[in-house]
Design a protein around this motif. Sequence first.
Motif, short mmCIF file in Angstrom:
data_model
loop_
_atom_site.label_atom_id
_atom_site.label_comp_id
_atom_site.label_asym_id
_atom_site.label_seq_id
_atom_site.Cartn_x
_atom_site.Cartn_y
_atom_site.Cartn_z
N LEU A 164 0.88 -1.27 -0.03
CA LEU A 164 0.00 -0.20 -0.11
C LEU A 164 0.76 1.17 0.04
N ALA A 165 1.98 1.28 0.92
CA ALA A 165 2.71 2.46 0.84
C ALA A 165 3.54 2.79 -0.27
N ALA A 166 3.94 1.64 -1.27
CA ALA A 166 4.43 1.69 -2.46
C ALA A 166 3.45 2.35 -3.47
N GLN A 167 2.05 1.63 -3.39
CA GLN A 167 1.08 2.20 -4.39
C GLN A 167 0.69 3.50 -4.26
N LEU A 168 0.65 3.91 -2.92
CA LEU A 168 0.29 5.39 -2.35
C LEU A 168 1.54 6.42 -3.02
N GLY A 169 2.70 6.03 -2.69
CA GLY A 169 3.84 6.57 -3.29
C GLY A 169 3.94 6.89 -4.75
N ALA A 170 3.28 6.12 -5.36
CA ALA A 170 3.53 6.02 -6.88
C ALA A 170 2.24 7.07 -7.15
N ILE A 171 1.20 6.77 -6.76
CA ILE A 171 0.13 7.89 -7.13
C ILE A 171 0.56 9.36 -6.61
N LEU A 172 1.14 9.56 -5.59
CA LEU A 172 1.68 11.02 -5.05
C LEU A 172 2.51 11.27 -5.89
N THR A 173 3.43 10.47 -6.28
CA THR A 173 4.42 10.91 -7.31
C THR A 173 3.94 11.37 -8.81
N ASP A 174 2.96 10.63 -9.28
CA ASP A 174 2.28 10.77 -10.49
C ASP A 174 1.62 12.04 -10.61
N ASP B 284 9.72 4.06 4.04
CA ASP B 284 10.42 2.92 3.60
C ASP B 284 10.40 2.57 2.12
N THR B 285 9.59 3.13 1.41
CA THR B 285 9.62 3.19 -0.17
C THR B 285 10.71 4.15 -0.62
N PRO B 286 11.40 3.34 -1.57
CA PRO B 286 12.54 4.31 -2.28
C PRO B 286 11.96 5.52 -3.07
N GLY B 287 12.61 6.68 -2.83
CA GLY B 287 11.98 7.83 -3.62
C GLY B 287 11.10 8.71 -2.89
N SER B 288 10.47 8.15 -1.73
CA SER B 288 9.69 9.15 -0.93
C SER B 288 9.98 10.37 -0.91
N SER B 289 11.46 10.68 -0.86
CA SER B 289 11.43 12.17 -0.54
C SER B 289 10.77 13.22 -1.74
N ALA B 290 10.19 12.58 -2.67
CA ALA B 290 9.65 13.51 -3.66
C ALA B 290 8.31 13.53 -3.16
N TYR B 291 7.68 12.85 -2.29
CA TYR B 291 6.33 13.11 -1.98
C TYR B 291 5.93 13.49 -0.43
N VAL C 168 -6.40 6.89 2.16
CA VAL C 168 -6.01 7.95 1.35
C VAL C 168 -5.76 7.66 0.07
N ILE C 169 -5.49 6.38 -0.36
CA ILE C 169 -5.53 6.10 -1.79
C ILE C 169 -6.58 6.11 -2.35
N ASP C 170 -7.83 5.68 -1.68
CA ASP C 170 -9.27 5.62 -2.03
C ASP C 170 -9.62 7.13 -2.21
N GLU C 171 -9.51 8.13 -1.41
CA GLU C 171 -9.96 9.38 -1.43
C GLU C 171 -9.12 9.97 -2.66
N ILE C 172 -7.70 9.85 -2.84
CA ILE C 172 -7.24 10.56 -4.08
C ILE C 172 -7.93 9.94 -5.22
N LYS C 173 -8.30 8.75 -5.27
CA LYS C 173 -8.78 8.20 -6.34
C LYS C 173 -10.25 8.69 -6.78
N LEU C 174 -10.88 8.90 -5.73
CA LEU C 174 -12.09 9.67 -5.87
C LEU C 174 -11.97 11.14 -6.56
N LYS C 175 -10.99 11.60 -6.00
CA LYS C 175 -10.75 13.00 -6.50
C LYS C 175 -10.44 13.42 -7.88
N ASN C 176 -9.95 11.92 -8.56
CA ASN C 176 -9.38 12.32 -9.84
C ASN C 176 -9.92 11.51 -10.85
#
Length: 165
Positions: free
Chosen positions: A10-20, A42-49, A157-165
Amino acid sequence: MELHQEIKTLAAQLGAILTDKCLWITTAESCTGGGVSYALTDTPGSSAYIDRAFVTYSNQAKQDLLNVSAGTLAQYGAVSEQTVREMAIGAIKATNSNISIAVSGIAGPGGATDGKPVGLVWFGIQINDKVLTFKQIFTGDRAQVRLQAIVFALKSVIDEIKLKN
């Protein structure tokens, strides 16, 4: 799926959504003690979001760092819809984030009161100007309650972001 693996996924999935979507997130945690922010970082690249994280275990920390009202804490308690709403709003105001997730609950084994059993966890999510709150009652020991709360926070958080877009 085992909870630890589900959290990583889930953390990796959320990170990908936030980055995108070029979004920034901050956490304001009490009973999870930084578990949501740990999962995200813990997800690589998380400093981007990830802008920053707050572990506000005490009421004083909630007031000092997130501007939660002493009156709210006195009237409703730390584990309440009103408190997580103020935590989520305070986290956004203290950062440059678009999204905040606030968590406050009773992980146990002690701490239960009338109307607030062990396993009760409140969540507040702010996305831009909209604040949502959720209440869950989890079962299990302290570690299980905390892990379930982290999973729920990430999924919400994932569900709410998906609902917004």
